[in-house]
Design a protein around this motif. Structure first.
Motif: not given
Ligand code: ADP
Length: 275
Positions: A107-121, A127-141
């Motif tokens: 039942r929570d109201q979740v801001n999915l965009t912020a949640l994804l940004a936090s997981v990536l952070r 990722a850096a240890d594995a030599g991987v960079v992230f590409e984020e494409d979250f669209g607008a808003g």
């Protein structure tokens, strides 16, 4: 697929009629078999690190006694094996919790965009240890949805960790968010999160079974990377609880794409609708 019947026979009072009753118990039998398989798997997964630990303890007491270099090396290995057991027990607890929650609507109201940004952070150092960079494409808003924030965090952590672990050779992981007013799979407003890697990919024969508990496409690799084989099973249960879908597209040598389809609002089901 075989069907199992339980048959009972009853002689009716005048002794000339026998009543045979066939009860389809296929589901009950299958559930029992799955439970037995699960217990066997858990025992096996726990016994492997335990056997290693016992072996090293014995060696430290005997042949390696007094050898400081060997002792340090063995203690490192023992720490790794204890860590593996710890992760397994943690994942088993998560799995049993999410299985238990499946009928309770989040039942929570979740801001999915912020949640994804936090997981990536959080996963950036891994990722850096594995030599991987992230590409984020979250669209607008920001995309808001009804859900369980902690569990959704676990879904995307598991999927992005897998993309880093198994897809490291591709050098990058893409996380894309698409919102739609009418998602074709949901026939309702929804959002799709794609986690894409460009690594070794998965042979298509494994795809249908990948979310089963302890199923691994490459067992050796999973164990070497510290996997428990439970991550995608946990993901599947959480997505089911959110009345969403998980799509897996992959081919050997061509990376992997995991798509999580979630409704923005979770429709009430059955008796829950009154609560
Ligand atoms: P594990 O703890 O083994 O990683 P998961 O349930 O998370 O368990 O994943 C199950 C299996 O799916 C893994 O063992 C691996 O073989 C395969 N897998 C998952 N994600 C990927 C990916 N991005 N690329 C290749 N294989 C993957």
């Amino acid at each position: 697929q075989e069907t199992t019947f339980r048959v009972t026979a009853r002689v009716i009072s005048d002794q000339r009629v026998i009543l045979l009753c066939f009860l389809d118990v296929t589901d009950v039998e299958q559930a029992g078999q799955m439970r037995r398989d699960f217990v066997a798997n858990v025992s096996h997964e726990l016994r492997t690190p335990l056997t290693a630990l016992m072996g090293f303890i014995e060696t430290l007491r005997g042949p390696a006694r007094g050898d400081a270099e060997a002792r340090d090396r063995f203690l490192d290995i023992m720490e790794g094996e204890a860590g593996r057991m710890n992760r397994l027990v943690g994942d088993l607890l998560s799995l049993s919790r999410v299985e238990g929650d499946e009928r309770v609507r989040p039942r929570d109201q979740v801001n999915l965009t912020a949640l994804l940004a936090s997981v990536l952070r959080t996963l950036k150092p891994l990722a850096a240890d594995a030599g991987v960079v992230f590409e984020e494409d979250f669209g607008a808003g920001d995309v808001m949805l009804t859900g369980d924030a902690d569990q959704l965090m676990q879904v995307f952590t598991n999927l992005i960790e897998n993309a880093i672990k198994y897809g490291a050779s591709g050098g990058r992981v893409t996380v894309r968010l698409d919102r739609s007013e009418r998602d074709p799979a949901l026939r309702a407003p929804g959002v799709r999160v794609h986690v894409i890697d460009y690594g070794a990919g998965i042979d298509t024969i494994h795809l249908p079974r990948l979310t089963e508990r302890f199923y691994r496409a490459d067992s050796h690799r999973s164990r070497a990377l510290g996997g428990t084989g439970l991550g995608l099973a946990i993901v599947k249960h959480i997505i089911n609880r959110h009345r969403g879908h998980l799509k897996i597209d992959s081919e050997l040598g061509h990376g992997a794409q995991f798509t999580v389809v979630l409704p923005l609002q979770i429709a009430a089901v059955g008796s829950e609708s009154q609560s």
